[in-house]
Motif scaffolding. Structure first.
Motif, mmCIF file in Angstrom:
data_model
loop_
_atom_site.group_PDB
_atom_site.id
_atom_site.type_symbol
_atom_site.label_atom_id
_atom_site.label_comp_id
_atom_site.label_asym_id
_atom_site.label_seq_id
_atom_site.Cartn_x
_atom_site.Cartn_y
_atom_site.Cartn_z
ATOM 1 N N GLU A 174 78.679 -13.432 -76.037
ATOM 2 C CA GLU A 174 79.499 -14.657 -76.246
ATOM 3 C C GLU A 174 80.494 -14.188 -77.387
ATOM 4 O OE1 GLU A 174 76.558 -18.486 -76.692
ATOM 5 O OE2 GLU A 174 75.881 -16.785 -77.783
ATOM 6 N N MET A 177 83.262 -13.045 -75.149
ATOM 7 C CA MET A 177 84.010 -14.112 -74.549
ATOM 8 C C MET A 177 84.901 -14.675 -75.493
ATOM 9 S SD MET A 177 83.601 -17.491 -74.427
ATOM 10 C CE MET A 177 81.840 -17.662 -74.997
ATOM 11 N N LEU A 178 84.331 -15.026 -76.707
ATOM 12 C CA LEU A 178 85.324 -15.591 -77.738
ATOM 13 C C LEU A 178 86.856 -14.762 -77.975
ATOM 14 C CD1 LEU A 178 82.696 -17.070 -80.079
ATOM 15 C CD2 LEU A 178 84.213 -18.415 -78.575
ATOM 16 N N LYS A 181 88.876 -15.134 -74.997
ATOM 17 C CA LYS A 181 89.582 -16.218 -74.941
ATOM 18 C C LYS A 181 90.626 -16.606 -76.138
ATOM 19 C CE LYS A 181 86.615 -18.577 -71.645
ATOM 20 N NZ LYS A 181 85.563 -19.565 -71.317
ATOM 21 N N GLU A 186 86.909 -22.977 -85.330
ATOM 22 C CA GLU A 186 85.655 -23.581 -84.880
ATOM 23 C C GLU A 186 85.516 -24.895 -85.734
ATOM 24 O OE1 GLU A 186 81.345 -24.922 -84.735
ATOM 25 O OE2 GLU A 186 82.864 -24.470 -86.307
ATOM 26 N N TYR A 190 82.494 -26.518 -81.493
ATOM 27 C CA TYR A 190 83.526 -26.262 -80.413
ATOM 28 C C TYR A 190 84.343 -24.932 -81.079
ATOM 29 C CZ TYR A 190 82.565 -30.670 -78.219
ATOM 30 O OH TYR A 190 81.917 -31.816 -77.615
ATOM 31 N N VAL A 199 87.942 -23.712 -76.097
ATOM 32 C CA VAL A 199 87.688 -22.628 -75.248
ATOM 33 C C VAL A 199 86.142 -22.346 -75.045
ATOM 34 C CG1 VAL A 199 90.039 -21.265 -75.623
ATOM 35 C CG2 VAL A 199 88.046 -20.783 -76.866
ATOM 36 N N TYR A 200 85.405 -22.872 -75.883
ATOM 37 C CA TYR A 200 83.936 -22.916 -75.719
ATOM 38 C C TYR A 200 83.189 -23.845 -76.487
ATOM 39 C CZ TYR A 200 79.233 -20.730 -75.574
ATOM 40 O OH TYR A 200 77.967 -20.601 -75.414
ATOM 41 N N LYS A 201 82.009 -24.487 -75.776
ATOM 42 C CA LYS A 201 81.399 -25.518 -76.608
ATOM 43 C C LYS A 201 79.979 -25.035 -76.883
ATOM 44 C CE LYS A 201 79.874 -30.193 -75.725
ATOM 45 N NZ LYS A 201 79.642 -30.977 -74.880
#
Ligand code: F6P
Length: 258
Positions: A174, A177-178, A181, A186, A190, A199-201
């Motif tokens: 994760e 990935m963050l 992106k 945050e 989110y 970009v992520y939730k």
């Protein structure tokens, strides 16, 4: 420093509100990264904002967690009147924080200080999807979720993306990935890139980002030069009714162009 002397804090507040296209900014002198008392002043500013903004009715105030929220909570004073009653609820459940800074604890503290009421949302961390889904069917949870969905005020903070991911013990994948992106901010569970795009939730129950748009009173509280980038990213797409309570250090970095 020089800029502040020329413009004054009021000017900075106006410039910042205009820059983000939001209703109001309150800028406290100093840098909360270096002077903890600045966060106490955020609390006093929050208390004044609530005094002014909360209507004389039954209010439902949804709050997020974190260390900033935990400190500001201590500074609320009696917000009840004959016709104004306040119920504090967590905005989202179980997003992975230590008990003392969980939204449940903060909503309880705020209610105690403001002489209002509170309701907790008990959803344990790390549940299997099946357990999670069946928990959602529980009447007691449904009831609190119903209250949260009727909130007319939300108070939240903003954090740095990778810092928050680490604090919540998200996995290496994760985190990677963050990074890929370009997540920098945050809020509400989110993650946002520099343009303020989600970009992520983190999949959790409670308020969704889109729900915040329709909540009449929205107050964001975050400061310190280290959070300038995160604040800038989140605030780009923040709902226009938002009030931002921040400090001079963050405001100066943002206005200089992060
Ligand atoms: O986890 C709750 C939360 O409000 C996040 O949404 C936010 O990024 C963070 O806490 C802020 O924490 P702190 O005030 O400790 O920087």
């Amino acid at each position: 420093k020089i800029m502040n002397q020329l413009l004054g804090v009021n000017q900075i507040e106006k410039q910042l509100a205009e820059y983000f296209g939001i209703k109001r900014c309150v800028v406290v002198a100093g840098d909360s990264d270096e002077q903890p008392k600045v966060v106490d002043e955020f609390g006093e500013a929050l208390n004044e904002a609530l005094m002014q903004l909360l209507p004389e009715t039954q209010n439902i105030i949804a709050v997020m967690g974190g260390t900033t929220m935990a400190t500001v909570a201590e500074h609320l004073t009696n917000l009840e009147t004959d016709t104004r009653h306040n119920l504090f609820v967590p905005a989202r459940g179980g997003i992975g924080e230590a008990v003392t800074v969980q939204a449940n604890s903060i909503s309880a503290m705020m209610a105690t200080k403001a002489k209002g009421n509170y309701r907790a949302l008990y959803v344990p961390e790390q549940l299997s999807l099946a357990t999670y889904n069946s928990l959602l069917q529980e009447p007691s949870i449904q009831e609190v979720l119903g209250l949260i969905s009727q909130a007319n005020c939300v108070i939240h903070s903003i954090g740095r993306a990778l810092h928050m991911a680490a604090r919540r013990k998200m996995t290496e994948e994760e985190l990677l990935m963050l990074k890929q992106k370009n997540a920098v901010a945050e809020s509400f569970g989110y993650f946002f890139d520099e343009m303020g795009k989600v970009v992520y939730k983190v999949p959790r129950i409670g308020l969704e980002l889109k729900d915040i748009q329709d909540i009449p009173i929205v107050i964001a509280i975050a400061g310190g030069h280290s959070k300038a980038k995160a604040i800038n990213a989140y605030m780009k797409n923040a709902p226009e009714q938002t009030w931002l309570i921040t400090d001079e250090a963050a405001a100066n970095v943002i206005l200089k162009g992060v």
